[in-house]
Design an enzyme around this catalytic site. Structure first.
Site, PDB file in Angstrom:
ATOM      1  N   ARG A   1       0.451  -1.236  -0.332  1.00  0.00           N
ATOM      2  CA  ARG A   1      -0.043  -0.108   0.291  1.00  0.00           C
ATOM      3  C   ARG A   1       0.713   1.266  -0.243  1.00  0.00           C
ATOM      4  O   ARG A   1       1.477   1.408   1.142  1.00  0.00           O
ATOM      5  CB  ARG A   1      -0.493   0.110   1.225  1.00  0.00           C
ATOM      6  CG  ARG A   1      -1.963  -1.272   1.635  1.00  0.00           C
ATOM      7  CD  ARG A   1      -2.587  -1.512   2.542  1.00  0.00           C
ATOM      8  NE  ARG A   1      -3.174  -2.459   2.850  1.00  0.00           N
ATOM      9  CZ  ARG A   1      -4.606  -2.638   2.242  1.00  0.00           C
ATOM     10  NH1 ARG A   1      -5.089  -2.584   1.043  1.00  0.00           N
ATOM     11  NH2 ARG A   1      -4.595  -3.991   2.616  1.00  0.00           N
TER      12      ARG A   1
ATOM     13  N   HIS B   1       4.236  -9.125   1.047  1.00  0.00           N
ATOM     14  CA  HIS B   1       3.779  -8.305   2.409  1.00  0.00           C
ATOM     15  C   HIS B   1       4.988  -7.402   2.742  1.00  0.00           C
ATOM     16  O   HIS B   1       4.946  -7.102   3.687  1.00  0.00           O
ATOM     17  CB  HIS B   1       2.745  -9.279   3.478  1.00  0.00           C
ATOM     18  CG  HIS B   1       2.164  -7.816   4.532  1.00  0.00           C
ATOM     19  ND1 HIS B   1       2.654  -7.974   5.069  1.00  0.00           N
ATOM     20  CD2 HIS B   1       1.091  -7.191   3.919  1.00  0.00           C
ATOM     21  CE1 HIS B   1       1.829  -6.808   6.153  1.00  0.00           C
ATOM     22  NE2 HIS B   1       0.837  -6.725   5.458  1.00  0.00           N
TER      23      HIS B   1
ATOM     24  N   ARG C   1      -6.045  -5.503  -0.456  1.00  0.00           N
ATOM     25  CA  ARG C   1      -7.533  -5.635  -0.110  1.00  0.00           C
ATOM     26  C   ARG C   1      -7.712  -4.293  -0.414  1.00  0.00           C
ATOM     27  O   ARG C   1      -7.081  -3.382   0.575  1.00  0.00           O
ATOM     28  CB  ARG C   1      -8.191  -6.662   0.621  1.00  0.00           C
ATOM     29  CG  ARG C   1      -9.722  -6.628   0.442  1.00  0.00           C
ATOM     30  CD  ARG C   1      -9.671  -6.988   2.047  1.00  0.00           C
ATOM     31  NE  ARG C   1      -9.594  -8.550   1.075  1.00  0.00           N
ATOM     32  CZ  ARG C   1      -8.771  -9.299   2.812  1.00  0.00           C
ATOM     33  NH1 ARG C   1      -8.612  -8.259   3.652  1.00  0.00           N
ATOM     34  NH2 ARG C   1      -9.273 -10.254   2.486  1.00  0.00           N
TER      35      ARG C   1
ATOM     36  N   TYR D   1       0.291   5.845  11.756  1.00  0.00           N
ATOM     37  CA  TYR D   1       0.215   4.108  11.832  1.00  0.00           C
ATOM     38  C   TYR D   1       2.221   4.456  13.465  1.00  0.00           C
ATOM     39  O   TYR D   1       2.475   4.464  12.261  1.00  0.00           O
ATOM     40  CB  TYR D   1       0.215   3.608  10.983  1.00  0.00           C
ATOM     41  CG  TYR D   1      -0.589   3.411  10.565  1.00  0.00           C
ATOM     42  CD1 TYR D   1      -1.252   3.822  10.716  1.00  0.00           C
ATOM     43  CD2 TYR D   1      -0.816   2.094   9.385  1.00  0.00           C
ATOM     44  CE1 TYR D   1      -2.821   3.794   9.513  1.00  0.00           C
ATOM     45  CE2 TYR D   1      -2.280   1.830   9.132  1.00  0.00           C
ATOM     46  CZ  TYR D   1      -3.095   2.363   8.899  1.00  0.00           C
ATOM     47  OH  TYR D   1      -4.296   2.350   8.258  1.00  0.00           O
TER      48      TYR D   1
END
Length: 702
Positions: A391, A451, A421, A484
């Protein structure tokens, strides 16, 4: 021998650690996380607009929960794939429990909005105006706005044999209208649907000149309600009620049966808006006959219906936060910190050669990561760049740097995960953009999402190539890095550079799994190595030595890893788990997990770091990486974990990890029954918030 002696000599009963009683259902645990997020809306230690933000996040999280998790359970039932998890619950049992818990929580959400947040906002002169409260001047403005912006786009649909019930887009705002009378063609259907125009904002700010002071907003739904009768001239509107349907939004792609993943994904993206129906939300004043009619049209059951006292999509209220200039009602901005050896060096490569660098975002700046790629794009000595992207954002500065590098003649290879997703469409766009610039783009490995968070820069220095590496726990997304908590690690360690190079070779090429020396690498070694380290700690405890495990992740669901932690606890290892979201391990069970504590930290920033710490007989061993402690991450994804070996960085990370175990204000402690209890300071105990401590320690200014 006495009966007492016989009892003392009898072996302890063997505990079956695979028994379902020792596992919490992952979906219900996931819901518990969402409930903890909702609770932040009541926490007055958060500024008021941030409390509204948490309420909106809860709505968005619950939407995704239905789009993905409930959809998965429903598919299992539809295709007779019912299979109980480690917790022993079958899909229908889980769905029933989800309905019960969600019904209670959604009702609570609207009570928080109506009874707590809206009155508090009113006191701060921030108003969401109901139709009955419009002044005459405001009513005239609404009339003009409706005529100019809504009426040209709106298309009411009368329901009859030639106008069947429309196919409505996932999560779109709609109205069901009850009518009386005949239309121009003599039809007397009684019902119509009004889809709200998707291009319009759901909440509209009215001009300050007519706001009576303060910030005033009107819902789009209120405007449509006000003039709904005008859409059906000559007929009487007996009722108009808002509703929306949530659909299955999880894409299903046969990766083995396609020759081009990108094309297959493009074909599937459109279907996301029209997947199988999962949930129906209607206004709570909607007559039962109409809600039943909608349930039938969507092939849903009573358990799939939620009647709500307010807007059917509270997540859209997030739009107003950016329109309110009230810094006193939001967290004070801060400047992320920057290590001195980076701040005062002209070249990021010079800084990395000087020492390994560990950054903890958002308390410390993400800029060095972006700067490393920007500098690499322009530096004639840089010959190649390899990068993973999961992302990253549509306007990514990192992608801009990679595009510049490719145009400048660098060998740029990007492993972009198209199946991230809800970011699939954006990632397709970025892949095309990179390819057009001349970069080599690959989509990872069939069956395994990529990932891992890695960037590798190859630079010609004197007579040899030097590898510079970034590895992290989070995505290459500058926006996420401000919200984050994530670690970034910058190094030019030769062995780590070789390991990262090897992982990239496996991702872009083909061949047998190759060994890496310092990294742990899923799906090959990470799961096995973590269990080995847990077992080593258990052996220390069995030998009478101090033993401690601290693990921080977003989720813990993998049964074999949980069993290893149970065995460690049984041997006397102190296990401290900081798990933000779902956790299937059941702590505090006598004879099994009484030495395990599980806590979830919910605060200003979304906890996202993944760290694995082992006391190792006083020779602390720490790894950080991209993987949560879940089946998908450890067994079905490409993930990496890197060691923190520098003594100063290791000590620093230990301290930062320990701060989370000391938090007594934003920590929620998992109970044996699967619920969470918020930790509160005891009398005379100082207030400790881990995120506040880190902000004060690492940020440049608060």
């Amino acid at each position: 021998m006495s009966e007492e002696q016989i009892i003392e000599q009898a072996p302890a009963p063997v505990i079956d650690l695979t028994s379902s009683e020792y596992y919490i259902n992952r979906e219900l645990s996931h819901l518990q996380f969402n409930i903890r997020v909702l609770e932040q809306a009541l926490d007055e230690s958060h500024p008021l607009l941030d409390r509204l933000f948490f309420l909106c996040i809860f709505s968005k999280n619950l939407d995704e929960f239905y789009e993905v998790r409930v959809a998965s359970l429903t598919r299992q039932l539809a295709f007779n794939r019912e299979q109980a998890g480690a917790d022993g619950m079958h899909p229908q049992q889980v769905l029933n429990a989800i309905h019960t818990l969600c019904s209670e929580t959604v009702e609570r959400q609207y009570r928080i909005l109506n009874d707590t947040l809206l009155p508090a906002l009113e006191r701060e002169n921030i108003h969401f105006l109901r139709r009955r409260d419009w002044t005459e001047e405001q009513r005239q403005w609404v009339r003009s706005y409706y005529d100019d912006n809504i009426l040209p786009l709106i298309s009411p649909i009368g329901l009859d044999p030639s106008h069947p019930f429309p196919r409505l887009v996932n999560k779109s705002l709609n109205f069901i209208v009850e009518l009386e009378g005949k239309d121009a063609f003599g039809r007397e259907t009684g019902l119509a649907i009004i889809p709200a125009p998707r291009s319009l904002p759901r909440i509209i700010r009215i001009p300050d000149a007519i706001s009576s002071g303060g910030d005033c907003f009107i819902f789009l739904s209120s405007m449509i309600h006000e003039y709904a009768d005008e859409l059906f001239p000559g007929m009487t509107v007996k009722g108009c009620y808002q509703f929306r349907v949530t659909r299955n939004a999880d894409l299903e792609i046969d990766e083995d049966g396609t020759n081009d993943l990108a094309s297959a994904l493009e074909d599937e993206l459109h279907s996301r808006n029209f997947g199988e129906e999962m949930r129906l939300e209607v206004a709570d004043n909607c007559p039962e006959a109409l809600s039943d009619f909608l349930l039938r049209k969507f092939s849903l059951e009573k358990n799939d219906l939620y009647k709500v006292n307010g807007p059917v999509n509270l997540g859209r209220m997030m739009e107003v936060i950016g329109q309110i200039n009230r810094p006193d009602l939001q967290y004070t901005p801060f400047t992320p910190g920057l290590p001195k050896h980076i701040k005062f060096k002209k070249s990021i490569f010079e800084s990395i050669r000087e020492k390994d660098t560990l950054l903890l975002h958002p308390f410390e700046s993400f800029t060095p990561v972006v700067d490393m790629l920007r500098e690499a794009a322009k530096d004639p000595a840089v010959k190649a760049i390899k990068q993973t992207l999961y992302r990253t954002g549509a306007k990514s500065e990192i992608v801009n740097a990679l595009v510049d590098a490719a145009r400048n003649g660098k060998e740029v290879t990007v492993v972009i995960e198209l199946r991230a997703r809800f970011d699939e469409e954006e990632n397709l766009y970025l892949a095309n953009r990179l390819q057009e610039a001349g970069a080599v783009v690959v989509y990872g490995v069939v069956g395994y999402k990529t990932h891992a968070k890695m960037a590798l820069i190859v630079r010609k220095e004197e007579d040899r190539y030097k590898r510079y590496v970034h590895m992290g726990t989070g995505n290459y997304h500058a926006g996420n890095a401000r919200a984050y908590t994530d670690y970034s690690f910058l190094t030019c360690n030769d062995v780590i550079g070789e390991d990262v190079h090897t992982v990239f070779q496996q991702l872009t090429g083909m061949g047998a799994a190759q060994k890496v020396r310092k990294l742990f690498h899923a799906p090959f070694t990470l799961h096995k190595k973590l269990i080995e380290l847990i077992d080593r700690e258990r052996a220390q405890a069995e030998a009478g030595q101090p033993a401690l495990i601290r693990m921080k992740a977003n989720g813990l669901t993998e049964p074999r890893l949980i069993r290893a932690l149970y065995k460690a606890s049984q041997a006397g290892v102190r296990v401290e788990l900081i798990i933000r979201g779902m956790c299937c391990l059941r702590p505090g069970v006598a004879g099994v997990s009484e030495n395990i504590e599980v806590r979830s930290i919910i605060g200003r920033f979304l906890e996202h770091t993944r760290v694995y710490y082992f006391l190792n007989g006083g020779k602390d061993e720490i790894y950080a990486g991209s993987a949560d402690l879940m089946e998908r991450n450890l067994l079905r994804r490409v993930e990496t974990a890197f060691p923190v070996e520098n003594p100063k960085l290791k000590e620093r990370m230990k301290t930062e990890l320990e701060s989370y175990t000391l938090d007594n204000s934003q920590a929620w402690i998992l109970q044996p029954d699967g619920t969470y209890v918020r930790r509160t300071p005891q009398e005379g105990e100082a207030v400790i918030r881990a995120q506040t401590m880190l902000l004060e320690t690492l940020a440049a200014s608060v």
